[in-house]
Design a protein around this motif. Structure first.
Motif, short mmCIF file in Angstrom:
data_model
loop_
_atom_site.label_atom_id
_atom_site.label_comp_id
_atom_site.label_asym_id
_atom_site.label_seq_id
_atom_site.Cartn_x
_atom_site.Cartn_y
_atom_site.Cartn_z
N SER A 1 0.82 -1.21 0.00
CA SER A 1 0.00 0.00 0.00
C SER A 1 0.86 1.27 0.00
O SER A 1 0.38 2.34 -0.33
CB SER A 1 -0.94 0.01 1.21
N ARG A 2 2.13 1.14 0.37
CA ARG A 2 3.02 2.31 0.43
C ARG A 2 3.77 2.56 -0.87
O ARG A 2 4.08 3.71 -1.20
CB ARG A 2 4.01 2.15 1.57
N SER A 3 4.10 1.49 -1.60
CA SER A 3 4.82 1.66 -2.87
C SER A 3 4.76 0.36 -3.67
O SER A 3 4.41 -0.69 -3.14
CB SER A 3 6.28 2.04 -2.63
N GLN A 4 5.14 0.46 -4.94
CA GLN A 4 5.23 -0.73 -5.77
C GLN A 4 6.51 -1.46 -5.40
O GLN A 4 7.47 -0.86 -4.91
CB GLN A 4 5.24 -0.35 -7.23
N ALA A 5 6.55 -2.74 -5.68
CA ALA A 5 7.72 -3.56 -5.33
C ALA A 5 8.99 -3.04 -5.99
O ALA A 5 10.05 -2.96 -5.35
CB ALA A 5 7.48 -5.02 -5.72
#
Length: 163
Positions: free
Chosen positions: A41-45
């Motif tokens: 939810s905070r960033s893409q992998a």
């Protein structure tokens, strides 16, 4: 795309193929160890992994002087540099190389070839097209699809490793 893209990202900082490979290997160790802490939810992998590579690259650049010292040399504090890789790190690096080769081998041969030329031989897309005697659009499509396939392989491998 993760390993080749991250290798390219590291190279932009350290400007050496050998150093970039070292940074990416160290980064993958950190990524595997901290995969459970990744918050989608905070960033893409890929963004998360790129951030790790950036910090590892900066760490490498800060410690580069230590690596330049010879076996009998000392740094400013009189300490000898510790450049030997421990058995655990060597085993993990070896495992990462096996995983990378496994995933590359799973690609269609044309995708594998363009990815190897673009990321490992550091050719531009135009240079890859000339080398492969293929239209530029085809080369870009092969790279994009190959990287997407690699990403899926690495993500599924990371999920299986957590179970």
């Amino acid at each position: 795309m993760s390993a080749p893209g991250l290798l390219s990202h590291a190279w932009r900082f350290v400007r050496s193929r050998e150093a970039a490979e070292e940074v990416v290997q160290e980064s993958f160790i950190g990524i595997w160890r901290n995969a459970g802490h990744f918050d989608q939810s905070r960033s893409q992998a890929m963004t998360w992994m790129s951030t790790i590579v950036r910090f590892k690259s900066l760490d490498y650049l800060r410690g580069e002087k230590r690596y330049r010292l010879g076996p009998g040399d000392h740094d400013a504090n009189g300490d000898q540099p510790d450049t030997a890789m421990g058995p655990e790190a060597a085993a993990e690096m070896s495992q990462q190389i096996v995983i990378m080769n496994y995933h590359l081998a799973s690609l269609h041969p044309s995708q594998r070839k363009v990815i190897e030329l673009a990321y490992f031989s550091e050719l531009s897309h135009s240079e890859v097209a000339r080398e492969m005697i293929a239209p530029l659009g085809t080369v870009k499509t092969h790279i994009r699809r190959g990287c997407a396939s690699l990403r899926k392989h690495f993500e599924s491998h990371a999920i299986q490793g957590q179970q």
